[in-house]
Design a protein around this motif. Structure first.
Motif, short mmCIF file in Angstrom:
data_model
loop_
_atom_site.label_atom_id
_atom_site.label_comp_id
_atom_site.label_asym_id
_atom_site.label_seq_id
_atom_site.Cartn_x
_atom_site.Cartn_y
_atom_site.Cartn_z
N LYS A 137 1.25 32.21 -39.36
CA LYS A 137 -0.20 32.20 -39.53
C LYS A 137 -0.70 33.54 -40.00
O LYS A 137 -1.87 33.84 -39.99
CB LYS A 137 -0.88 31.87 -38.20
N GLN A 177 -17.58 25.86 -42.17
CA GLN A 177 -16.54 26.48 -41.34
C GLN A 177 -17.18 27.69 -40.67
O GLN A 177 -17.48 28.68 -41.33
CB GLN A 177 -15.34 26.90 -42.19
N GLN A 212 -16.08 29.41 -37.56
CA GLN A 212 -15.22 30.43 -36.96
C GLN A 212 -14.68 31.34 -38.06
O GLN A 212 -14.28 30.83 -39.11
CB GLN A 212 -14.05 29.78 -36.21
N PHE A 251 -7.98 25.83 -43.68
CA PHE A 251 -7.15 25.87 -42.48
C PHE A 251 -6.42 24.55 -42.29
O PHE A 251 -6.66 23.59 -43.01
CB PHE A 251 -8.02 26.17 -41.25
N GLY A 252 -5.54 24.55 -41.29
CA GLY A 252 -4.90 23.29 -40.91
C GLY A 252 -5.90 22.42 -40.18
O GLY A 252 -6.09 21.25 -40.50
N GLY A 253 -6.53 23.01 -39.19
CA GLY A 253 -7.51 22.26 -38.41
C GLY A 253 -8.53 23.19 -37.80
O GLY A 253 -8.30 24.40 -37.71
N GLU A 264 -11.31 23.09 -34.44
CA GLU A 264 -11.58 22.31 -33.24
C GLU A 264 -13.06 22.04 -32.99
O GLU A 264 -13.53 22.19 -31.87
CB GLU A 264 -10.96 23.04 -32.05
N HIS A 314 -2.95 20.16 -31.05
CA HIS A 314 -3.49 21.52 -30.97
C HIS A 314 -5.02 21.51 -30.94
O HIS A 314 -5.64 22.08 -30.04
CB HIS A 314 -2.98 22.34 -32.17
N GLU A 315 -5.62 20.86 -31.92
CA GLU A 315 -7.09 20.87 -31.98
C GLU A 315 -7.69 20.15 -30.78
O GLU A 315 -8.72 20.57 -30.25
CB GLU A 315 -7.59 20.28 -33.30
N HIS A 368 -7.84 22.38 -27.75
CA HIS A 368 -8.99 23.29 -27.76
C HIS A 368 -10.21 22.71 -27.04
O HIS A 368 -11.13 23.45 -26.69
CB HIS A 368 -9.41 23.62 -29.20
N PHE A 413 -9.31 36.67 -28.57
CA PHE A 413 -8.97 35.46 -29.31
C PHE A 413 -7.72 34.75 -28.78
O PHE A 413 -7.60 33.53 -28.80
CB PHE A 413 -8.77 35.87 -30.78
N GLU A 454 -6.34 30.78 -28.52
CA GLU A 454 -5.22 30.21 -29.28
C GLU A 454 -3.89 30.16 -28.52
O GLU A 454 -3.14 29.21 -28.65
CB GLU A 454 -5.05 30.95 -30.60
N ASP A 475 -11.05 37.77 -38.25
CA ASP A 475 -9.94 36.94 -38.72
C ASP A 475 -8.65 37.74 -38.91
O ASP A 475 -7.58 37.15 -39.07
CB ASP A 475 -10.32 36.20 -40.00
N MET A 497 -6.12 36.54 -36.55
CA MET A 497 -5.52 35.20 -36.66
C MET A 497 -4.05 35.33 -37.06
O MET A 497 -3.66 35.01 -38.17
CB MET A 497 -6.29 34.37 -37.69
N TYR A 515 -1.34 33.36 -31.25
CA TYR A 515 -0.83 32.00 -31.09
C TYR A 515 0.49 31.97 -30.32
O TYR A 515 0.60 31.35 -29.26
CB TYR A 515 -0.61 31.35 -32.46
N1 BES Z 1 -9.39 27.66 -34.43
C1 BES Z 1 -8.29 27.64 -35.33
C2 BES Z 1 -8.67 27.92 -36.75
C3 BES Z 1 -9.34 29.27 -37.00
C4 BES Z 1 -8.99 30.40 -36.29
C5 BES Z 1 -10.30 29.38 -37.98
C6 BES Z 1 -9.63 31.60 -36.53
C7 BES Z 1 -10.92 30.58 -38.22
C8 BES Z 1 -10.59 31.70 -37.49
C9 BES Z 1 -7.53 26.33 -35.26
O1 BES Z 1 -7.50 25.76 -33.99
C10 BES Z 1 -6.12 26.61 -35.62
O2 BES Z 1 -5.49 27.32 -34.91
N2 BES Z 1 -5.63 26.04 -36.71
C11 BES Z 1 -4.27 26.23 -37.19
C12 BES Z 1 -3.42 25.03 -36.93
C13 BES Z 1 -2.71 25.01 -35.62
C14 BES Z 1 -1.83 23.78 -35.50
C15 BES Z 1 -1.93 26.26 -35.32
C16 BES Z 1 -4.32 26.41 -38.69
O3 BES Z 1 -5.36 26.13 -39.28
O4 BES Z 1 -3.32 26.80 -39.25
#
Ligand code: BES
Ligand code: ZN
Length: 631
Positions: free
Chosen positions: A22, A170, A172, A298-300, A302, A326-327, A330, A345, A349, A404, A407, A412
């Protein structure tokens, strides 16, 4: 307890030769602060440094949106009414805004005095409104602008049906202020309602109670009656259809994809039930997913009651549904119990990855969850090679930097492995009881890392267990020595077959016909550095990986192919992938691989075709990676 963080950032650039992770980041425009020494003291620990609002003095309790979605001008137009409580009797209330056009402000229904404060490149412009101690409401009339980073106005060609435009937001981490003037901090929770007007042939949905059908007026009313941090306010508008999975779960997508989506997410209901068995009742009523156009970066995400998801998880064989777990997770970690600041954060996560794998283990078994954990550990190891040491701590110090930046696999995967370590130290039964109580006692609240550690000491660890190196996990870089080791018999097999492949230079006898997605990923990630293009061609001719419809396998395969020099085989498909998919996690390693192997021209050629299809979040990252400038 007084904590001082001294952070010095060293920039290390390394070649990334493995897939996944990530660790694709946004950096702030303010590069000069990167080498600055930052010292944090107690006062900074729970005050969110990413808001210019005075959320500690004035509380917003409820916000009502009244917006029209104008696809022609690509603008949201209307107002927000904040119900406030002036707790400290201050003379002004301050909201975050960024790239918004403020038209008028009223306090308790009368025209108010207001001014815009000085602009901050990272945080935006504070909107300062004069109020009285007894003031109850602030109404702000405004429009969004082209600079609204939260908004993706998707043109019809980039949707599945190609006939209608699409909009999604979006929030976040700090983008909500680009579509709503608001106190944009995870440290404050509000309830919200909204009246949204859209073209009558489109449907609007939010992170709230949702309609399942269009109405002729194109007017929709929404209520979110449980308090949420405003990064979870979300809106999507498009040619949408709803399909129920069971009585409390369902999926929204364009009609062209609804059958595939319903097939992929058949286990959603089971996941909610499994999650409840682990950590207590689901608090949000319905749980639905909306599958967005491929530009979703992003992937998802929440968003409460309605997860926003990338279409790249629709693999056709349900193999990428860990993202749903995952979502969904959350809904407890993040949405019920929320990180107080973006420095915390990992509380969102890390807990969520841990919880996700427990859901997956509950439904699909331990072997499955173990494969996910090992892939996660591989991501973590690689990130550690790349990240400066101040970004390897769970507790971050992101003052003056974009949230970010945090992230990464540290939040994670290191976060998850920290919790797994605690689980193994105290035993699963005791740990689960603790987590149940943690969610129950902190629901609809925000929490800092330090408050969590106090809670851990008070409610989980006995005097012997207090010797566990919690502080090392949270405040030191790297992976502590007591990180749990996960072993997978499936992956051990894959490794044996990998060795046989190199020994015999043959695929037919060594690679079985039915590896799961995760076994393939493990195989591909562990290909040796000296693999030849001919060897990849051999694999491709037997398994057609270049043509795979599985986005995770495709991304990893393309990346390996680029580093190996198997370009002829993949080049067309690579371009097609990069032009259609906007998910940053896939874009970053692929462009980086092209650049690292001396193919910057090819990277820029593809990027020239693809860039306008990407969300600003992805553009920002790839612009920087390729030194791209628009002119
Ligand atoms: N909340 C995150 C996405 C996010 C984090 C958006 C920080 C903006 C700033 C979401 O829950 C997430 O972690 N998505 C991951 C997928 C997950 C299966 C690890 C992603 O989008 O890769
Ligand atoms: Zn997450």
């Amino acid at each position: 307890m007084r904590l001082i963080y001294i952070t010095t950032v060293a920039f290390i650039s390394t070649l990334l030769i493995s897939c996944g992770g990530k660790n694709e980041q946004i950096t702030t425009g303010d590069a000069s602060t990167n080498s600055e020494q930052q010292t944090y003291t107690d006062a900074d620990l729970d005050r969110d440094s990413h808001t210019l609002s005075n959320y500690r003095e004035v509380k917003v309790e409820h916000s009502h949106l009244n917006l029209e979605v104008d696809f022609d001008e690509e603008k949201l137009k209307g107002s927000v009414v904040h119900s406030i409580q002036n707790m400290s009797g201050v003379k002004e209330v301050v909201f975050d805004t960024k790239n918004l056009e403020i038209k008028n402000v009223m306090v308790d229904g009368a025209k108010a005095s207001y001014r815009m404060g000085s602009a901050d490149e990272l945080l935006g412009v504070p909107l300062i409104v004069e109020i009285q101690p007894e003031s109850k409401s602030v109404e702000i009339e405004y429009e969004t602008t082209e600079g609204a980073e939260a908004l993706d106005w998707v043109s019809p060609e980039l949707t599945a049906g190609k006939g209608h435009p699409y909009l999604f937001t979006q929030g976040q981490s700090i983008f909500t202020r680009t579509w709503i003037p608001i106190m944009d901090t995870p440290g404050l929770r509000i309830t919200y309602s909204a009246d949204i007007k859209v073209p009558s042939h489109l449907l609007a949905v939010m992170s709230a109670d949702n309609p399942t059908e269009r109405n002729e007026l194109g007017e929709y009313h929404f209520e979110m009656t449980q308090p949420v941090p405003c990064y979870l306010m979300a809106l999507a508008v498009g040619n949408l259809e709803f399909r129920a999975i069971d009585s409390r779960t369902g999926v929204y997508s364009e009609p062209e994809m609804i059958d595939d989506c319903a097939y992929e997410f058949a286990d959603m209901g089971k996941m909610v039930t499994q999650a409840e068995e682990l950590y207590g009742a689901y608090q949000w009523g319905r749980y639905d997913i909306i599958v967005l156009p491929p530009s979703f970066p992003f992937g998802g995400m929440e968003n409460p009651k309605l997860t926003f998801a990338t279409p790249t998880i629709i693999a056709g064989d349900r193999s990428l549904v860990a993202l749903v777990a995952h979502e969904l997770a959350h809904s407890w970690s993040g949405n019920l119990v929320t990180n107080s600041t973006w420095n915390d954060f990992w509380l969102n996560e890390g807990f969520t990855v841990y919880f996700e794998r427990r859901i997956m283990e509950g439904i699909y078994g331990k072997d499955y969850a173990d494969m996910l954990a090992i892939l996660g550990y591989q991501d973590l190891r690689r990130s550690l090679d790349e990240l400066p040491s101040d970004e390897q701590r769970l507790k971050l110090a992101l003052k003056r930097r974009h949230p970010d930046v945090g992230m990464t696999d540290i939040a994670y995967e290191k976060g998850c492995f920290f919790l797994k370590m605690l689980e193994e130290a105290v035993g699963r039964a005791k740990f689960d009881t603790f987590l149940n109580q943690y969610f129950e006692e902190h629901k609809f609240e925000t929490i800092t890392t330090e408050q969590f550690v106090d809670y851990l000491n008070d409610h989980l660890l006995d005097s012997a267990e207090k010797k566990i190196n919690v502080a090392e996990w949270i405040y030191e870089p790297g992976i502590p020595a007591n990180c749990p080791v996960v072993v997978s018999a499936n992956f051990n097999n894959v490794e044996e077959q990998l060795n046989a492949f190199y020994a015999q230079n043959d695929v037919n006898s060594v690679i079985p016909d039915q590896w799961s997605t995760h076994e393939w990923l493990h195989f591909l990630r562990n290909l040796r550095e000296n693999t030849t293009p001919e060897q990849l061609e051999l694999i491709d001719s037997r398994f057609n990986l270049t043509e795979t419809g599985n986005s995770e396998i495709a991304c990893c395969w393309f990346e390996k192919s680029i580093y190996t020099g198997y370009m002829n085989g993949i080049d067309n498909k690579l371009e097609e992938f990069l032009v259609t998919v906007g998910r940053r996690k896939f874009l970053t390693p692929l462009y980086r691989a092209l650049k690292a192997t001396g193919r910057s021209d090819r990277a820029l050629e593809i990027y020239g075709k693809a860039r306008s299809n990407y969300h600003h979040v992805s553009r920002h990252t790839i612009d920087e990676l390729l030194d791209y400038s628009e002119s």
